[in-house]
Enzyme design. Structure first.
Site, mmCIF file in Angstrom:
data_model
loop_
_atom_site.group_PDB
_atom_site.id
_atom_site.type_symbol
_atom_site.label_atom_id
_atom_site.label_comp_id
_atom_site.label_asym_id
_atom_site.label_seq_id
_atom_site.Cartn_x
_atom_site.Cartn_y
_atom_site.Cartn_z
ATOM 1 C CG LEU A 163 60.667 -71.037 6.925
ATOM 2 C CD1 LEU A 163 60.538 -69.530 6.727
ATOM 3 C CD2 LEU A 163 62.131 -71.426 7.054
ATOM 4 C CG ASP A 164 60.606 -74.900 13.346
ATOM 5 O OD1 ASP A 164 60.129 -75.851 12.695
ATOM 6 O OD2 ASP A 164 61.652 -74.980 14.013
ATOM 7 C CE LYS A 165 52.749 -72.557 16.270
ATOM 8 N NZ LYS A 165 52.932 -71.575 17.388
#
Length: 450
Positions: A163-165
């Site tokens: 998942l993106d940060k």
């Protein structure tokens, strides 16, 4: 490799420990540490010099730093039949090493909650602001490292997806490499795994369900996803917000991307809507770009048209700060090489004994002034809160040649970390189903911050 007196030098295999972390004002920070960075030569770097590669690809430090680091032996090239120089064109049999005093950006001090566990999988609730695995300047401030520290009983773990940060929500992690590959294959095979996300978008979303089927191309240089035509050309209609020019050094590769959206609720003030997002593919920034392309960007996604306070684009900000500092330093007079910090030893001729270094100080005063001016400019770009006493590196952990010290947080990274209003809600297939608790911004009575 340069040596550091009485200091532990870590590598990619060095595990994190509980003593590595500092908690300050709701943030989790990492104590700075010495690290020997190893990097193989990528195809696009062939023929370039090591100074050019690091200046362009790792712009968090100015070019002048890399030039001096090569002279000092902190930046070096391995492999090849003859010793490499700073202007040696890189070849595919070369390896690059960079010996650094590593500072990691802060993350929110939130626990990594275990949602469910099977004999093959661990489902966790990933907080926003934390990357899944080693990425950029993050190594210990990652989900994988924190699980290793907090849950050693789980043994070695293998990320299934990412998942993106700034995104929160459900993250699947496998207990074996075979299990990770198996689930990853299921996810990539469209239709086998159903993924559901929720997002808070600007305005009143469409009352009817809609599917966006638009190819996307990821440009790692600009950290941006572009909408593409099916023939591989850049689409005339892009996402909202400031769209950067695609990198000239990287050819955009259009990939199929499809996301379905459904309205869940509209906020009482009518300014935002909660939307269910069902991605059929898994392209970088896919949901964010498809919502923006529809005209309903995630409300705090400033990169793609959101207007409320959200995650800062710190990669660009930090690089800009460094470049400006580098240019300012280059305009100042410098006659000799910058003085080495007293902790360094040059293994090639053992010249870096502390007595010798002290003797060089006066002769090197001109370039010291330039470096100090650069250092000051970098810290001026830092938010005041990031420069306060509680965000200072303990004296025994500071390094004389580090451009970040005495601050814990690298320049350009904020202390007011905001989650993106995008959340991975559930993943399911015939064999298993996992669901994650909803964030506060997804509740029915939620209102925009004043």
């Amino acid at each position: 490799m340069p040596m550091v007196s009485n200091k532990v030098v870590e590598s990619a295999d060095s595990p994190a420990s509980k003593d590595d972390y500092i908690r300050v004002k709701g943030l989790r920070l990492v104590k700075p540490y010495y690290f020997d960075f190893l990097c193989c030569v990528k195809k696009r770097w062939l023929g370039m010099t090591i100074i050019d590669v690091f200046s362009e690809e790792f712009a968090s430090r100015p070019r002048s730093y890399y030039e001096e680091a090569f002279e000092d032996g902190r930046l070096r090239i391995e492999g090849g039949q003859t010793p490499a120089q700073a202007d040696t064109p890189l070849k595919d049999n070369h390896r690059m090493r960079h010996f650094i005093h590593r500072h990691e950006p802060p993350v929110l001090d939130r626990p990594i909650e275990i949602v469910a566990e099977t004999d093959k999988l661990v489902a966790v609730h990933k907080p926003a602001s934390i990357p899944v695995h080693v990425s950029g300047q993050y190594r210990k401030n990652t989900v994988m490292a924190l699980l290793q520290v907090d849950r050693p009983d789980l043994g070695r773990l293998f990320p299934v997806h990412r998942l993106d940060k700034p995104v929160s929500g459900l993250l699947l992690i496998a207990k074996t490499a075979a299990a990770a590959n198996d689930v990853r294959t299921q996810i990539m095979d469209q239709g086998k795994v159903q993924k559901a996300y929720i997002a808070r978008v600007l305005g009143r979303f469409l009352s009817e369900a809609v599917t966006v089927d638009k190819h996307l191309a990821w440009d790692s240089r600009s950290n941006h996803a572009f909408v593409m035509d099916s023939d591989g050309a850049l689409a005339e209609r892009q996402s909202l917000g400031a769209v950067p020019l695609p990198s000239q050094r990287q050819q955009l590769q259009a990939k199929e991307a499809q996301t379905s959206f459904r309205l869940l609720s509209v906020a009482a003030d009518g300014k935002t809507s909660l939307v269910e997002c069902l991605p059929k593919t898994g392209r970088t920034h896919q949901i964010r770009v498809h919502l923006s392309w529809l005209g309903y960007p995630i409300a705090n996604d400033s990169q793609y048209g959101g207007t409320y306070k959200g995650p800062d684009q710190v990669r660009t900000d930090a690089a800009t700060v460094r470049r400006e500092a580098s240019l300012a330093a280059q305009e100042l007079p410098n006659s000799n090489k910058r003085q080495k910090g007293t902790g360094w030893a040059d293994t090639s001729d053992n010249r870096a004994q502390s007595d010798d270094l002290c003797g060089q100080q006066q002769a090197n005063s001109g370039v010291l002034d330039a470096c100090q001016s650069e250092h000051t400019l970098l810290h001026k770009a830092q938010p005041e809160s990031a420069c306060s006493a509680e965000f200072q590196v303990p004296q025994d952990l500071q390094d004389d040649m580090c451009l970040n010290c005495p601050n814990l947080i690298p320049p350009g990274y904020p202390t007011d970390i905001h989650p993106l209003w995008l959340h991975a809600q559930s993943y399911s297939c015939e064999q298993w189903s996992f669901e994650c608790p909803k964030p506060g911004w997804a509740s029915l009575n939620w209102a925009l911050p004043a």
